[in-house]
Design a protein around this motif. Structure first.
Motif, short mmCIF file in Angstrom:
data_model
loop_
_atom_site.label_atom_id
_atom_site.label_comp_id
_atom_site.label_asym_id
_atom_site.label_seq_id
_atom_site.Cartn_x
_atom_site.Cartn_y
_atom_site.Cartn_z
N ARG A 1 -103.99 4.91 -58.43
CA ARG A 1 -104.60 4.52 -57.86
C ARG A 1 -104.99 5.33 -56.51
NH1 ARG A 1 -105.44 -1.35 -56.48
NH2 ARG A 1 -107.92 -1.20 -55.99
N SER B 1 -109.51 -3.88 -53.83
CA SER B 1 -110.65 -3.30 -54.38
C SER B 1 -110.46 -1.85 -54.13
CB SER B 1 -111.85 -3.97 -54.69
OG SER B 1 -112.26 -3.90 -53.26
N SER C 1 -100.38 2.51 -59.59
CA SER C 1 -101.30 2.14 -57.56
C SER C 1 -100.65 3.50 -57.59
CB SER C 1 -99.87 1.50 -57.05
OG SER C 1 -98.73 1.31 -57.01
N GLY D 1 -100.95 -11.48 -55.32
CA GLY D 1 -102.09 -12.50 -56.37
C GLY D 1 -103.72 -12.19 -55.58
N HIS D 2 -103.02 -10.97 -54.67
CA HIS D 2 -104.62 -10.67 -53.77
C HIS D 2 -104.52 -9.26 -53.72
CE1 HIS D 2 -105.25 -14.58 -52.90
NE2 HIS D 2 -103.73 -15.30 -53.14
N PRO D 3 -105.39 -8.86 -54.57
CA PRO D 3 -105.63 -7.06 -55.46
C PRO D 3 -106.67 -6.58 -54.76
CG PRO D 3 -105.95 -8.56 -56.88
CD PRO D 3 -105.72 -9.17 -56.50
N LEU E 1 -100.42 -1.60 -52.05
CA LEU E 1 -100.66 -2.03 -53.32
C LEU E 1 -99.82 -2.97 -54.45
CD1 LEU E 1 -102.89 1.29 -54.18
CD2 LEU E 1 -103.51 -1.04 -51.95
N ASP E 2 -98.97 -2.63 -54.47
CA ASP E 2 -98.63 -3.34 -55.15
C ASP E 2 -97.47 -5.08 -54.32
OD1 ASP E 2 -98.21 -1.39 -57.27
OD2 ASP E 2 -96.45 -0.62 -57.19
N ASP F 1 -100.47 -7.31 -54.75
CA ASP F 1 -101.15 -7.43 -56.29
C ASP F 1 -99.63 -8.53 -57.06
OD1 ASP F 1 -102.96 -5.72 -56.90
OD2 ASP F 1 -101.74 -4.84 -58.22
N ASP F 2 -98.91 -8.48 -56.38
CA ASP F 2 -97.41 -9.08 -56.34
C ASP F 2 -98.40 -10.39 -55.57
OD1 ASP F 2 -96.22 -7.38 -57.85
OD2 ASP F 2 -95.03 -7.07 -56.65
#
Lengths: 208, 208
Positions: free
Chosen positions: B103, B140, B100, B136-138, B129-130, B133-134
Motif C-alpha cells: 500500500r 483508507s 501494508s 480495528g480501524h484501518p 498502517l498495520d 489495522d490491528d
DNA sequence: CTCCTTAGATAGTTCTACTCTCCAATATTG
DNA sequence: CAATATTGGAGAGTAGAACTATCTAAGGAG
C-alpha cells in the motif's frame, strides 16, 4: 475467557496483564469465584488500545490512564477527542510566552477557529513556537498559516468519516475509535511528511 | 568560556553537561591544561539541540547520538534529513506486513515519489498502517492519498525556505538547522491538527 | 485426591537519565 | 606565596517507569 487466554490473545505476558489490572488501566473481569475471573473481547480491545497508545503514540502509562478515563467520561466525539488531546501534550515545564500565545490567537482568528483561552492545545502550540524561537529557527506566520490551511481538508475528511461510522447515538466503541483514529493517525501523517521531504529535497538537489 | 558558563548558558547543571560529554553527545572543549577546557558557541548550540530533541521530539539520548552522528556525516540537506529520519522511527518490534508495504508503494507511485525499497520511513509508515489495522480501524487508501496530497504544498514550502537560508555550500549550522526544523516542526503540525479537529467536530456537533 | 491455574499482594529487576561524591591538578585571589 | 575555588575525569548512587518474579491461599479439572 480466562487470564491465560486473555494474555495470549493480546500478546502480553500474564504478569503484564496483571500489572495493568493493578494500575487500573484494565477493568477487572467478572469474578466467578475467589480465584477466577472471566474476561471478554472488551478486555482484549482495551489491551490493544493500551499498547497502541504506549508503543505508537509514545504515551506513558499515566497518560494512558488519563486518556482512558477521559474516554469513559465523554459523551460525544468532540468531548472524547478533547479529553484525549488534553492529556497528550508533553507536560510542558515552561509556560508559553505571551508573544507566542498572541501568534496562536492570530492564527486561530485567521482560520475562523475558536478555542477557549488557556486551552491546553493552544498552550502546547505556543510552547512549540517558543522552542523553535529558542533554538534560533523561528517559524514564520506565513508557514503557520500554510500549515493550518493545508490541514483543513484532512481534518474535515477525518471528522466526517468518524461521523459516518456511527449511527445516531455514540457508543463506547465509537468514542474509542475516535481517540484511536486521532492519536494513531499522527505517525502516519508524520511519516508521509518525512517521505515527502526527502523526495522534494532530493529533486531540488538533483536539479542543481 | 569555561564549564560553569557553558552550563548556565545552556540552562543545565554542570553535572548534566559532564554526563553528555561522557556519553559522547557533546564534543569536548579545547584543553588549556590538565584541569581546564574552553568551550564556545558551538557547544551551547549543541546543548540546545540535544534538549530540543529530547524534550520536544521525545528522543532518547541513544537516538540523539545517532541523529547527531548522522548530521556530522551528512554533506547535504537531503542527507542530513534522511539521516535524522532514519533514527526517528519508534524502534519497531514487528516488521511491517507485505500488504501494508504494498500500500505504501502504491501511494508513493501515485505521488510520483521514489524511495529505496526497505527505506526506514517506508517501513515505519507501513508499520503504522498495520497498527491501525490491528486495532480495528484501518485507514483508507483515499485518506492516505489525501494526507499525501495535502502535505505536498507544506513540504515544498519547507524545503524551499531551508534552501533560501543557505548560500552555496552547506555549512554545519545549516545542516543542523535542517534537522531542527524538520523535527521540531512536527509538534507544531500535530498541535494545529488537534486544534482543527476540535473546531471542525464542534461545528458539526452544534449543527446537529 | 492430586495437580494446575488464578487472584492478589509484595518485592525485585532493568533501563534511562541523571546527580553526587571524590580526587588530584590547577587557577584565582588576597 | 597561601588559601580557596574550580575543573576534568571517573565511579557510585538515585529516582522513576515499566515491567517481572515469587509467594500464598483458594479454587477448579480430570
Amino acid at each position: 475467557m480466562w487470564m491465560a487466554e486473555l494474555a495470549s490473545r493480546s500478546g502480553l505476558s500474564v504478569a503484564t496483564v496483571k500489572y495493568y489490572l493493578r494500575e487500573g488501566l484494565l477493568p477487572s473481569g467478572t469474578a466467578t469465584g475467589a480465584t477466577r475471573a472471566a474476561y471478554d473481547e472488551t478486555h482484549v480491545r482495551r489491551l490493544r488500545l493500551i499498547r497502541a497508545l504506549t508503543d505508537v503514540a509514545g504515551l506513558r502509562l499515566e497518560s494512558v490512564r488519563q486518556v482512558l478515563d477521559g474516554i469513559e467520561a465523554a459523551d460525544s466525539w468532540h468531548d472524547a477527542v478533547g479529553a484525549a488531546h488534553t492529556r497528550l501534550g508533553t507536560a510542558e515545564s515552561t509556560p508559553p510566552t505571551p508573544g507566542s500565545l498572541a501568534r496562536v490567537d492570530d492564527m486561530l482568528e485567521a482560520q475562523g477557529w475558536q478555542l477557549a483561552p488557556g486551552h491546553p492545545q493552544a498552550a502546547a502550540l505556543a510552547h512549540a513556537l517558543d522552542v523553535l524561537d529558542d533554538v534560533g529557527h523561528p517559524i514564520s506566520d506565513e508557514m503557520l498559516f500554510l500549515y493550518a490551511h493545508a490541514l483543513r481538508p484532512i481534518v474535515m475528511r477525518e471528522v466526517a468519516s468518524v461521523h459516518l461510522d456511527e449511527r445516531g447515538e455514540l457508543i463506547d466503541a465509537d468514542v474509542e475509535a475516535a481517540v484511536i483514529g486521532t492519536v494513531l493517525q499522527e505517525p502516519v501523517l508524520l511519516s508521509i511528511r518525512r517521505i515527502a521531504q526527502e523526495n522534494v529535497s532530493r529533486k531540488l538537489t538533483e536539479g542543481t
